[in-house]
Design a protein around this motif. Structure first.
Motif, PDB file in Angstrom:
ATOM      1  N   VAL A   6       0.861  -1.177   0.000  1.00 10.93           N
ATOM      2  CA  VAL A   6       0.000   0.000   0.000  1.00 10.93           C
ATOM      3  C   VAL A   6       0.900   1.232   0.000  1.00 10.93           C
ATOM      4  O   VAL A   6       1.837   1.330   0.803  1.00 10.93           O
ATOM      5  N   PRO A   8       0.264   5.121   0.450  1.00 10.32           N
ATOM      6  CA  PRO A   8      -0.638   6.255   0.675  1.00 10.32           C
ATOM      7  C   PRO A   8      -0.097   7.497  -0.031  1.00 10.32           C
ATOM      8  O   PRO A   8       1.067   7.859   0.128  1.00 10.32           O
ATOM      9  N   VAL A 112      -4.521   3.911   4.930  1.00  9.95           N
ATOM     10  CA  VAL A 112      -4.167   2.481   4.897  1.00  9.95           C
ATOM     11  C   VAL A 112      -5.435   1.628   4.962  1.00  9.95           C
ATOM     12  O   VAL A 112      -5.573   0.632   4.238  1.00  9.95           O
ATOM     13  N   VAL A 126       3.737  -1.262   3.645  1.00  8.37           N
ATOM     14  CA  VAL A 126       3.286   0.115   3.496  1.00  8.37           C
ATOM     15  C   VAL A 126       4.519   0.978   3.256  1.00  8.37           C
ATOM     16  O   VAL A 126       5.487   0.916   4.023  1.00  8.37           O
ATOM     17  N   ARG A 204       8.384   3.211   6.476  1.00  6.78           N
ATOM     18  CA  ARG A 204       8.215   1.893   5.870  1.00  6.78           C
ATOM     19  C   ARG A 204       7.742   0.912   6.939  1.00  6.78           C
ATOM     20  O   ARG A 204       8.251   0.908   8.060  1.00  6.78           O
TER      21      ARG A 204
END
Length: 288
Positions: A6, A8, A112, A126, A204
């Motif tokens: 993911v 963002p 998220v 992420v 991260r």
């Protein structure tokens, strides 16, 4: 094996106005490449094949960047600019990239959470879309190796000077292996004297899918937003979490000074620019 990530990328980018009034901050160029492309390349180099970008109003340029541009490709082909043509086609085929809309700017945790249906019941990475981590081994790949060992969530940690800890979320925990920490808690932007360490969250993460259950229960916190750190607090109550002091360097393109520093650092990596940039810096320094 973690195969999904993911990214963002829905924030307004107000620190870079007026440049970001119509162009996403994630599309600001570092030399000749948008910040977010570096982030995607890090994920792909780590073996991730499926990426969900969470975007908001005014972020269509990100979608267009990772889509085909047949008119541009045709023009490059007609002019015989085949290396550039190859590079443009590689951008659109770098990974399976999907876009999910964050309809209201409700914070990183909410961004998220918007990806939950695509992620499903898998562990996932992420990567914040405005931060470049430069390293020999991709940083998200370093985190993935720690996840494979412990099968629990992992967060990237950066050691900063003590006078800077008040700017970040700071880890409280203990070392259990080389550069691996067992997380006890996170303290958000503590005063220097109250900080449990000088290891800060560095944009991260690797999460187990139960982070979505925590996000669903997380109440609005700072700035009246759903904070990812608050959900991480909740997750820590039920299972372990680890931190990794990653090997590499973080370039935060989220503020003007660091963005300028990032451009200089990456310009020095370009063989065709390095000598001229060094000469310019020396000349400028002599004038100041």
């Amino acid at each position: 094996m973690i195969r999904k990530a993911v990214i963002p990328a829905a924030g307004f980018g107000t620190r870079f106005l007026p440049a970001t009034k119509t162009s996403p901050k994630e599309m600001l160029p570092v030399v000749d490449t948008p910040v977010i492309q570096y982030v995607v390349e890090e994920a792909v180099a780590s073996g991730i094949t499926d990426i969900v970008m969470v975007i908001g109003r005014g972020k269509r340029a990100i979608e267009e960047h990772f889509d085909r541009n047949f008119e541009l490709e045709g023009e490059l082909e007609r002019k015989g600019r085949l290396e550039e043509l190859k590079a443009m086609r590689e951008i659109s085929s770098i990974a399976d990239i999907h876009f999910v809309w964050q309809k209201e700017m409700n914070g990183l945790g909410d961004a998220v959470y918007c990806a939950r249906h695509h992620i499903g019941e898998e562990p996932f990475a992420v990567l914040l879309g405005d931060t470049i981590l430069d390293s020999e081994t991709p940083v998200i790949g370093q985190l993935m190796k720690v996840y494979e060992r412990y099968q629990d969530s992992v967060v990237a940690l950066e050691e900063v000077s003590w006078d800077r800890v008040s700017r970040y979320g700071v880890m409280d925990g203990s070392a259990i292996d080389d550069d691996v920490m067992l997380v006890k808690d996170f303290v958000e932007k503590p005063d220097t004297e109250d900080a449990p360490s000088n290891l800060v969250i560095a944009s991260r993460y690797v999460f187990t899918p139960d982070i979505f259950d925590c996000l669903a229960k997380t109440k609005r916190g700072k700035n009246n937003e759903i904070q990812l750190t608050d959900a991480m607090h909740m997750l820590l109550a039920s299972r372990a979490m680890y931190g990794l002091k990653f090997k590499g360097r973080r370039y935060d393109a989220g503020n003007k000074l660091d963005y300028l520093k990032t451009n200089i650092a990456f310009a020095l990596k370009h063989a065709d620019l390095r000598a001229d940039v060094i000469a310019y810096i020396k000349d400028l320094a002599a004038e100041l």
